[in-house]
Design an enzyme around this catalytic site. Sequence first.
Site, PDB file in Angstrom:
ATOM      1  N   ASP A  22       0.830  -1.207   0.000  1.00 15.10           N
ATOM      2  CA  ASP A  22       0.000   0.000   0.000  1.00 15.10           C
ATOM      3  C   ASP A  22       0.865   1.259   0.000  1.00 15.10           C
ATOM      4  O   ASP A  22       1.997   1.248   0.483  1.00 15.10           O
ATOM      5  CB  ASP A  22      -0.923  -0.041   1.236  1.00 15.10           C
ATOM      6  CG  ASP A  22      -2.119   0.874   1.096  1.00 15.10           C
ATOM      7  OD1 ASP A  22      -2.375   1.391  -0.016  1.00 15.10           O
ATOM      8  OD2 ASP A  22      -2.800   1.093   2.117  1.00 15.10           O
ATOM      9  N   HIS A  39       2.361   3.424  -8.991  1.00 21.38           N
ATOM     10  CA  HIS A  39       2.160   1.987  -9.228  1.00 21.38           C
ATOM     11  C   HIS A  39       3.349   1.403  -9.989  1.00 21.38           C
ATOM     12  O   HIS A  39       3.774   0.278  -9.730  1.00 21.38           O
ATOM     13  CB  HIS A  39       0.851   1.734  -9.984  1.00 21.38           C
ATOM     14  CG  HIS A  39      -0.361   2.110  -9.190  1.00 21.38           C
ATOM     15  ND1 HIS A  39      -0.533   1.735  -7.878  1.00 21.38           N
ATOM     16  CD2 HIS A  39      -1.466   2.838  -9.507  1.00 21.38           C
ATOM     17  CE1 HIS A  39      -1.687   2.219  -7.439  1.00 21.38           C
ATOM     18  NE2 HIS A  39      -2.270   2.897  -8.405  1.00 21.38           N
ATOM     19  N   ARG A  73     -12.045   2.341  -8.304  1.00 22.07           N
ATOM     20  CA  ARG A  73     -11.161   3.493  -8.582  1.00 22.07           C
ATOM     21  C   ARG A  73     -11.469   4.083  -9.963  1.00 22.07           C
ATOM     22  O   ARG A  73     -12.146   3.441 -10.770  1.00 22.07           O
ATOM     23  CB  ARG A  73      -9.705   3.037  -8.511  1.00 22.07           C
ATOM     24  CG  ARG A  73      -9.345   2.624  -7.093  1.00 22.07           C
ATOM     25  CD  ARG A  73      -7.873   2.389  -6.925  1.00 22.07           C
ATOM     26  NE  ARG A  73      -7.592   2.057  -5.536  1.00 22.07           N
ATOM     27  CZ  ARG A  73      -6.408   2.154  -4.970  1.00 22.07           C
ATOM     28  NH1 ARG A  73      -5.363   2.563  -5.676  1.00 22.07           N
ATOM     29  NH2 ARG A  73      -6.245   1.842  -3.706  1.00 22.07           N
ATOM     30  N   LEU A 133      10.672 -20.460  -4.548  1.00 21.59           N
ATOM     31  CA  LEU A 133       9.698 -19.560  -3.912  1.00 21.59           C
ATOM     32  C   LEU A 133       8.382 -19.666  -4.661  1.00 21.59           C
ATOM     33  O   LEU A 133       8.362 -19.629  -5.892  1.00 21.59           O
ATOM     34  CB  LEU A 133      10.211 -18.114  -3.990  1.00 21.59           C
ATOM     35  CG  LEU A 133       9.249 -17.026  -3.504  1.00 21.59           C
ATOM     36  CD1 LEU A 133       9.161 -17.004  -1.984  1.00 21.59           C
ATOM     37  CD2 LEU A 133       9.689 -15.636  -3.989  1.00 21.59           C
TER      38      LEU A 133
END
Length: 248
Positions: A22, A39, A73, A133
């Site tokens: 965030d 972003h 948004r 991962l």
Amino acid sequence: MADIPSAIPLEKIPQHVAMIMDGNGRWAIQRGLPRLAGHKAGTENLRRVIRASVEFGVKYLTIYAFSTENWGRPPEEVKGLMYILEDVIDRELNELNKEGVQLRHIGRLERLAPSLQEKVLDAIEATKNNDRLVLNVAFNYGGRDEIVLAIQKMMKDGIAPEQVTDELVSQYLFTAGVPDPDLIIRTSGELRISNFMIWQAAYAEWYITPTFWPDFDREEYYRALEAFAHRDRRYGKVSSGELQESNA
Ligand code: IPE
Ligand code: IPE
Ligand code: MG
């Protein structure tokens, strides 16, 4: 409290770290830039965080990239976020393979453009044998949506009420087979869960930092892991230290 040396012992490294990425918008506004620039910077940072996760020995990393509420948004921002996902897959797929990262998606793909859905599925397929991962990308993800979908599926499968257990519910979630997050990190200082992994977070430890996501670097990630290593996870019981004292 015993001192933990600066190198965190491997058994104190969380197996599953989840991140609420965030603060991209505020990072951009602080610099007089459009939100989408935030972003983009956030996406650049993701590469660092993935690399650091591999380095630190984290096995599962879940990142909250787009919530079911983020559709609300402005359309340009939503479009930009869709484009970023597409672009990231194009640019990072090789690197993910090189690092041994297995890509997965949690959330619903249905609402995305068909070409983007295909791209995501292809990337999942292309990385499915990697095992250093597991990177779970939460995109068009909502914790409530996930639970509603699980209930619908259970009913369609004809599950009887007495068959419903914790374990069964977990198997019906997007995260089936993935251990619950041990540590959830939220950047930008907000003290809320924002519909993220509301079932899986039952006993997660939290690390909340005022740092905006694009500035959340390897050093701070390491500090979060150090903080985690000092936590006493009691799961509703008494701490193991106290138990030993009372038995003495
Ligand atoms: C997080 O950054 C990224 C997404 C939710 C897609 P924000 O865009 O929420 O940034 P702030 O909270 O407005 O600063
Ligand atoms: C949570 O951030 C969603 C993601 C990081 C993708 P938001 O910025 O959407 O959350 P709120 O609106 O502050 O709760
Ligand atoms: Mg936000």
